[in-house]
Enzyme design. Structure first.
Site, short mmCIF file in Angstrom:
data_model
loop_
_atom_site.label_atom_id
_atom_site.label_comp_id
_atom_site.label_asym_id
_atom_site.label_seq_id
_atom_site.Cartn_x
_atom_site.Cartn_y
_atom_site.Cartn_z
N THR A 1 41.65 38.74 50.11
CA THR A 1 41.22 37.35 50.25
C THR A 1 42.41 36.41 50.17
O THR A 1 42.44 35.37 50.82
CB THR A 1 40.21 37.01 49.12
OG1 THR A 1 39.22 38.03 49.05
CG2 THR A 1 39.53 35.68 49.37
N ARG B 1 47.39 42.04 46.43
CA ARG B 1 47.36 42.10 44.96
C ARG B 1 47.18 43.54 44.51
O ARG B 1 46.32 44.25 45.02
CB ARG B 1 46.20 41.27 44.41
CG ARG B 1 46.49 39.81 44.53
CD ARG B 1 45.50 38.98 43.77
NE ARG B 1 45.58 37.62 44.27
CZ ARG B 1 44.66 36.70 44.10
NH1 ARG B 1 43.56 37.00 43.43
NH2 ARG B 1 44.82 35.49 44.58
N SER C 1 47.16 35.07 40.95
CA SER C 1 46.22 34.02 40.58
C SER C 1 45.71 34.16 39.14
O SER C 1 46.48 34.14 38.20
CB SER C 1 45.08 34.00 41.59
OG SER C 1 44.22 32.92 41.35
N HIS C 2 44.43 34.36 39.01
CA HIS C 2 43.77 34.39 37.69
C HIS C 2 43.72 35.80 37.11
O HIS C 2 43.17 35.98 36.04
CB HIS C 2 42.36 33.85 37.86
CG HIS C 2 41.65 34.54 38.99
ND1 HIS C 2 41.97 34.29 40.30
CD2 HIS C 2 40.72 35.49 39.00
CE1 HIS C 2 41.24 35.06 41.08
NE2 HIS C 2 40.48 35.81 40.33
N LYS D 1 51.94 36.54 48.61
CA LYS D 1 51.29 36.08 49.84
C LYS D 1 52.21 35.20 50.63
O LYS D 1 53.11 34.55 50.08
CB LYS D 1 49.96 35.42 49.52
CG LYS D 1 49.97 33.95 49.29
CD LYS D 1 48.54 33.45 49.07
CE LYS D 1 48.62 32.12 48.35
NZ LYS D 1 47.32 31.51 48.16
N ASP E 1 44.31 27.87 36.28
CA ASP E 1 44.49 29.33 36.22
C ASP E 1 45.96 29.73 36.30
O ASP E 1 46.85 28.88 36.21
CB ASP E 1 43.70 30.01 37.35
CG ASP E 1 44.32 29.76 38.70
OD1 ASP E 1 44.95 28.71 38.88
OD2 ASP E 1 44.20 30.64 39.58
N ASP F 1 48.14 30.51 38.57
CA ASP F 1 49.06 29.88 39.52
C ASP F 1 48.73 28.42 39.80
O ASP F 1 49.32 27.81 40.69
CB ASP F 1 49.10 30.67 40.83
CG ASP F 1 47.75 30.73 41.51
OD1 ASP F 1 46.72 30.72 40.80
OD2 ASP F 1 47.70 30.78 42.75
N ASP G 1 45.99 26.84 40.96
CA ASP G 1 45.16 26.32 42.06
C ASP G 1 43.69 26.14 41.68
O ASP G 1 42.96 25.43 42.34
CB ASP G 1 45.32 27.15 43.34
CG ASP G 1 44.98 28.62 43.15
OD1 ASP G 1 44.67 29.02 42.01
OD2 ASP G 1 45.04 29.36 44.16
N ARG G 2 43.26 26.78 40.59
CA ARG G 2 41.86 26.63 40.19
C ARG G 2 41.71 25.55 39.12
O ARG G 2 42.67 25.19 38.46
CB ARG G 2 41.33 27.94 39.62
CG ARG G 2 41.28 29.03 40.64
CD ARG G 2 40.60 30.27 40.08
NE ARG G 2 40.43 31.22 41.16
CZ ARG G 2 39.56 32.22 41.14
NH1 ARG G 2 38.80 32.41 40.10
NH2 ARG G 2 39.47 33.04 42.18
N THR H 1 34.53 32.96 52.32
CA THR H 1 35.28 32.88 51.06
C THR H 1 36.78 33.02 51.32
O THR H 1 37.19 33.88 52.10
CB THR H 1 34.80 34.03 50.14
OG1 THR H 1 33.43 33.76 49.83
CG2 THR H 1 35.61 34.10 48.88
N GLU I 1 33.06 27.83 45.12
CA GLU I 1 32.36 27.98 43.84
C GLU I 1 33.25 28.63 42.79
O GLU I 1 32.96 28.58 41.60
CB GLU I 1 31.07 28.79 44.02
CG GLU I 1 31.19 30.16 44.68
CD GLU I 1 31.96 31.19 43.90
OE1 GLU I 1 31.74 31.26 42.68
OE2 GLU I 1 32.76 31.91 44.51
N SER I 2 34.33 29.28 43.21
CA SER I 2 35.21 29.99 42.30
C SER I 2 36.25 29.05 41.69
O SER I 2 37.35 29.47 41.39
CB SER I 2 35.90 31.12 43.05
OG SER I 2 36.54 30.60 44.20
N LYS J 1 44.12 25.23 47.33
CA LYS J 1 43.34 24.53 46.33
C LYS J 1 44.29 24.06 45.24
O LYS J 1 45.41 24.57 45.10
CB LYS J 1 42.22 25.41 45.80
CG LYS J 1 42.66 26.74 45.27
CD LYS J 1 41.45 27.65 45.18
CE LYS J 1 41.87 29.02 44.73
NZ LYS J 1 41.01 30.08 45.23
N ARG K 1 29.81 40.64 43.78
CA ARG K 1 29.46 39.29 43.37
C ARG K 1 28.06 38.95 43.89
O ARG K 1 27.78 39.14 45.08
CB ARG K 1 30.46 38.27 43.92
CG ARG K 1 31.91 38.53 43.51
CD ARG K 1 32.73 37.26 43.62
NE ARG K 1 34.16 37.50 43.61
CZ ARG K 1 34.89 37.76 42.52
NH1 ARG K 1 34.31 37.88 41.34
NH2 ARG K 1 36.19 37.94 42.61
#
Ligand code: G1P
Ligand code: ZN
Length: 543
Positions: free
Chosen positions: A18, A22, A113-114, A126, A277, A279, A281-282, A344, A364-365, A376, A496
């Site tokens: 996504t 990773r 990320s998270h 990435k 988070d 990095d 972005d969240r 997504t 939503e994440s 984001k 999910r």
């Protein structure tokens, strides 16, 4: 200094997911793993000779070593210049901004990320293109294809560049400019929001806590909230970035940011709470006594964005990922804006943003952002909230109650089943896919299936098609269930289950989401048999 050509062989499992590639750190540290992938990136983007690249990461374990490898391979590739965040640190949105503001060819972001960090945790890499956004699928497919045919890579034998020293360095022929990771990003934020109004709110006694979760946003949050906006010293918690995020799970949601959650629900809660988070972005948004779901936050931000200077002139359009709740659609409808539904992953918003079709979008994440970057942006979301609160002068809980009164409330929850055996998860998806056409009209627990399909996205800008992006079920009573497999997990499969229902009865806007969604949760189990298939009694994570 000499360019070495190293013979190698394709390594399995280098398919970008996504958001980039990773894997466990231990996998990334295996011989040739990182080097193979970086060489494949050069090939996937059609070569990087003469390029200007941005490089930085979230500071997790192996970030510093990986950055030096990327630099030596960039030098061997003939890259002209790399702009690197000091100590190889850049939050993901700050990297996106630097790519754009410096008109770079692209950039490499080192982050998972998270996902947890440290020697036992995860690592990721990435590639983002010149618009500052994650490479589109057409590029990630080329990168993946290159990983399958690689036979050698090139790397400069050189000493490490001192990435702690801001200024210009050289590695072979290549220029390496080390920049402060915060300065440009903080200036961008200042250009978007009414910092004076927010500072006035803090001066008037408004209190906030921001949990940086020992991840990349600590220095950014301190500089912006405490130093520039005057939030009380100590408002930023866990502000020192650590390679293992202090042993925590840097995912800003009620499960992993539980201390913050408890504090905001407690008797002496501050006015506002937020977290970001690994990095940066969240985002997670809280008010005193209220957790704002990411889907609701997206809707509330869209509804009130014009209160901030950057969006005063109005919004071009809105977008959300398919599993995100329909709350933002209702705002779009009222404002007369187009609202796009994408698969997504942030990469799907890039074309819409570049084409000027949308201004604000989200997932939503816990991802929300606007056209100011192509990622984001956690701190952006927090600042837009603060700007809105400074104008509306009302508590978060009251703002949300008003919002639901005007638009209805999309009750929403996501149930994650983690580390499911891949074969079991794949078999479940295949089996449901096979009976999608027969489902409409049939019972699903206490409800009836009204429609069932698998989401495919036709990009309205470049015509590209992304298939198999999630199984969708519309249920009697207006409920919706979406099932998809995570593309960011590193062990087994994560299933999910996204559950949603719109409530417009003003007397029923205060329910507990798990209760309000109980029939839909039952219907989802009836549709999937997930518990029976996995032998689990319930989800591992509920957000
Ligand atoms: C997850 C989220 C998705 C987000 C991605 C990267 O992907 O669900 O919204 O864009 O992380 O942060 P998933 O694991 O579901 O594929
Ligand atoms: Zn992230």
């Amino acid at each position: 200094m000499q360019i070495e050509t190293i013979a190698t062989r394709p390594i399995d499992g280098q398919k970008p997911g996504t958001s980039g590639l990773r894997k466990r750190v231990s996998v990334f540290m295996e011989p040739h793993f990182l080097e193979n992938y970086v060489q494949a990136v050069w090939q996937g983007i059609g070569g990087a000779k003469g390029a200007t690249l941005v490089l930085g990461g979230d500071g997790r374990y192996f970030n510093d070593r990986a950055a030096q490898v990327v630099l030596r391979m960039a030098a061997a590739e003939g890259v002209t210049k790399v702009i690197v965040g000091q100590n190889a640190i850049l939050s993901t949105p700050a990297a996106s901004h630097l790519i754009r503001s410096r008109k770079a060819t692209g950039g490499i972001i080192l982050s998972a990320s998270h996902n947890p960090g440290g020697p036992e945790g995860d690592f990721g890499l990435k590639y983002n293109g010149s618009n500052g956004g994650p490479a589109p699928e057409s590029v990630t497919e080329k990168i993946f294809a290159a990983t399958k045919t690689i036979s050698e890579y090139r790397i400069l034998s050189a000493h490490d560049v001192d990435l702690s020293a801001i200024g210009t360095h050289r590695m072979g022929e290549m220029e390496v400019e080390v920049v402060d990771p915060v300065t440009d990003y903080a200036m961008l934020m200042e250009s978007l929001f009414d910092f004076d109004a927010i500072a006035k709110m803090f001066a008037g006694g408004f209190t906030m806590v921001f949990d940086a979760m020992h991840a990349v946003t600590g220095p950014y949050a301190k500089a912006i909230f405490e130093d520039r906006l005057g939030a009380a010293p100590g408002s930023v918690l866990n502000a020192v970035p650590l390679p293992d995020f202090g042993g925590g799970h840097p995912d800003p949601n009620p499960i992993w940011a539980k201390d913050l959650m408890d504090r905001m629900m407690g008797p002496h809660a501050p006015d506002f709470g937020a977290a970001s988070d690994g990095d940066g972005d969240r985002n997670m948004i809280l008010g005193r006594g209220i957790y704002v779901t990411p889907s609701d936050s997206l809707a509330a931000l869209a509804a009130n964005a014009t209160l901030a200077p950057a969006y005063k002139g109005g919004l071009k359009g809105l977008a959300r990922s398919m599993p995100t709740s329909g709350a933002v659609d209702r705002v779009a409808e009222k404002l007369g804006l187009d609202c796009y539904e994408t698969p997504t992953g942030w990469k799907f918003f890039g074309n819409l943003l570049d084409a000027g079709r949308i201004t604000i979008c989200g997932e939503e994440s816990a991802g929300t952002s606007s056209d100011h970057v192509r990622e984001k942006d956690g701190l952006w979301a927090v600042l837009l909230w603060l700007n809105i609160l400074a104008e509306k002068k009302q508590p978060v809980a009251e703002l949300m109650a008003d919002h639901w009164k005007s638009y209805g409330r999309n009750y929403y929850t996501r149930h994650d089943y983690e580390e499911v055996e891949t074969a079991i998860a794949d078999a479940m998806v295949d089996e449901i896919r096979g009976r999608l056409d027969d489902l409409p009209g049939s019972a699903a627990g206490p409800l009836t299936v009204e429609a069932a399909d698998e989401f495919a996205y036709h990009d309205p800008v470049d015509g590209s098609v992304a298939e198999q992006q999630g199984l969708r079920f519309q249920l009697s009573g207006g409920g919706r269930v979406v099932i998809r497999l995570s593309g960011t997990g590193t062990v087994g499969a994560t299933v999910r289950v996204y559950l949603e229902r719109l409530e417009t009865d003003p007397a029923k806007l205060d329910a507990d989401p798990q209760e309000a969604l109980a029939p839909i949760i039952e219907a989802a189990e009836a549709l999937t048999g997930l518990k029976a298939r996995t032998g689990r009694t319930g989800p591992d994570v509920i957000t």
